[in-house]
Design a protein around this motif. Structure first.
Motif: not given
Length: 534
Positions: A146-153, A155-159, A164-168, A225-229
């Motif tokens: 599952p995708v971790p809950e990360i504020e600014g990445t 959580s909150g609005a849709s990806p 980059t920071e908001r990408a899935p 992976s995420h390039p910029c969480a």
């Protein structure tokens, strides 16, 4: 072959095979470096591959670079290949989660003898390391965490795919095989792709509760992976971890008190895909698939009890705080070594609800960590400023040995034919082995334990009386100080000049003197190779 020696040989072969299966050593690897801190960061990533040789005269080929290494040597290779951005075009905008990006920017590593491979990507303060699994030990099924809950990445609005920071989060699927691999992502609407040899595919991961999994017709490697969480204070960095293969059975994953912080466990198998919040007092999770610790900056793949090892290589990284987390049964806290030195003064923390305990220890150089009598697991964790990263340490062996970190297991073999002591020496030599010498109490106990459960009654061992002095000596010329004679043994010279070891019952494998011309089965032996890090 008679039933008794067949049983002994099969038991020993099974023991060695199990050790080799759990080992992270191999001769063929494919490495991929993910995009690190977005396309706009004003410096290039520093990507390195570490190769550690387990044997002398090891020839290693990394792309076009060739090196010769001896046992315990580690060489660093700088790599420029890196996966690019995962973007979408207008035709795919309606469902970007179906978009694959295929890249041939992978690195192939081969060797003539077993090696360990680890990789590190660093860009600014964003650093991630990963243990690379050899091609022969990859799987064709993986459960997507599952995708971790990360504020600014997350959580909150849709990806937002192109921010980059908001990408899935993304999956990276690597095909290290010589032929094309057919890969399907299942769990909802199936998504299929063919990945050519030596290529890597990327696809975004949906943030939902469905159980998703990767299935392939060949062994592939899968990374999460995420390039910029987003991490601390609005900074962002790479998150990267290898996804473990799907398990045949539900396994128990002890959770060490990582950094003494509450963490999330990303758990996924055929039944469940969920995030679990664990505090430092929570200690175990069960899964038949994935169990990964998430904490800002850190994705740490957990190791199940069934895959604990006895010997590990841990890589030191300059300029960072290097910490080992050791997890072991609380009854086996003694016997752990770091390099040649016993682990002393450890502060153990019991993992609540389990029979395991955990301790942390800093290191100042690349080294081996091993247990003399039991299995454990080791994580290597690194700290740079407020950022943590790490991965499970590389397993060399799952066979504990009192002598050290075993890179090639010992061979203990009872031959088929009963024969004289002199003929037994020759028969062992014909198999490139020696009639066993047992100069130490530790080797005597270990050998006795290894041979339990068979029907052989007695076997020749490599000791006899000197014809000149009447004193006993070992064939390998070791000191004859520590003995294990049975009661009233040995007798005088007229009763026997050679010795057998008794394997009857559940005794302590005591020795008895015998006439050298009597027949008994030979106990042949080859000592293990012990790895020393240079």
């Amino acid at each position: 072959m008679s039933p008794a020696p067949r049983l002994v040989v099969l038991l020993l072969v099974a023991r060695i095979a199990a050790s080799q299966t759990l080992s992270n050593a191999g001769r063929n690897f494919t490495v991929v470096f993910p995009e690190n801190i977005a396309y706009y960061y004003p410096s290039d990533a520093r990507n390195k591959i570490w190769v550690t040789a387990l044997h002398n005269d090891t020839s290693v080929m990394v792309s076009s670079a060739n090196s010769q290494l001896n046992a315990g040597q580690t060489k660093s290779f700088t790599v420029t290949q890196e996966l690019g951005r995962l973007t979408i075009n207008e035709t795919n905008a309606s469902d970007p989660f179906k978009v694959f990006n295929i890249s041939d920017k992978t690195v192939h590593i081969t060797s003539n003898k077993d090696i360990i491979v680890q990789a590190i990507s660093s860009k600014g303060r964003s650093t991630q390391s990963v243990l690379v699994i050899p091609t022969t030990k990859l799987s064709n099924k993986y459960f997507i965490p599952p995708v971790p809950e990360i504020e600014g990445t997350t959580s909150g609005a849709s990806p937002v795919a192109n921010v980059t920071e908001r990408a899935p989060f993304r999956l990276i699927i690597v095909n290290p095989n010589e032929l094309k691999a057919s890969v399907t992502i299942k769990g909802g609407e199936e998504i299929s792709i063919d990945i050519e040899s030596g290529s890597a595919a990327q696809i975004w991961v949906k943030n939902d509760n469905k159980t998703w999994y990767v299935e392939a017709n060949k062994g592939v490697a899968v990374f999460f992976s995420h390039p910029c969480a987003v991490q601390h204070q609005c900074t962002c960095g790479l998150l990267h971890a290898m996804v473990p293969p799907a398990k045949n059975n539900t396994m128990r994953f002890p959770i060490p008190p990582v950094l003494d912080q509450p963490v999330s466990i990303l758990r996924s198998d055929k039944e469940t895909r969920e995030r679990i919040t664990f505090g430092s007092s929570s200690a175990v999770v069960e899964s038949a698939g994935t169990a990964i610790v998430y904490w800002p900056g850190l994705l740490l793949t957990l190791v199940p009890v069934e895959e604990f090892g006895s010997c590990f290589v841990v890589q030191f990284i300059e300029g960072k705080e290097n910490i080992l987390i050791i997890v072991v049964n609380k009854n086996h806290q003694q016997g752990i070594h770091i390099g040649n030195d016993p682990l002393e003064g450890a502060e153990w923390q019991e993992l609540k609800g389990t029979e395991y305990s955990s301790t942390n220890r800093s290191i100042s150089s690349t080294t081996v960590v091993w247990h003399a009598a039991a299995n454990m697991t080791v994580y290597q964790i690194y700290k740079q400023n407020d950022t943590w990263f790490g991965n499970p340490a590389a397993v060399i062996s799952a066979n504990p040995d009192f002598r050290g970190c075993v890179s090639t297991p010992e061979v203990t073999k009872i031959l088929q034919e009963a024969e004289s002591w002199q003929e037994s020496i020759r028969s062992c030599k014909n198999q490139t082995l020696d009639l066993i010498s047992l100069p130490s109490e530790a080797l005597q106990k270990q050998t006795c334990q290894n041979l339990r459960g068979n029907d052989a009654k007695q076997v020749w061992i490599g000791t006899r009386r000197s014809s000149l002095t009447g004193d006993w000596y070992w064939l390998d010329e070791s000191d004859f100080n520590n003995t294990n004679w049975a009661g009233s043994e040995p007798g005088d010279v007229s009763e026997g000049q050679c010795a057998v070891m008794s394997l009857e019952g559940d005794g302590d494998c005591g020795w008895k003197d015998r006439n050298c011309c009597e027949d008994a089965r030979p106990l042949c032996y080859a000592a293990p190779q012990i790895l020393q890090i240079n």
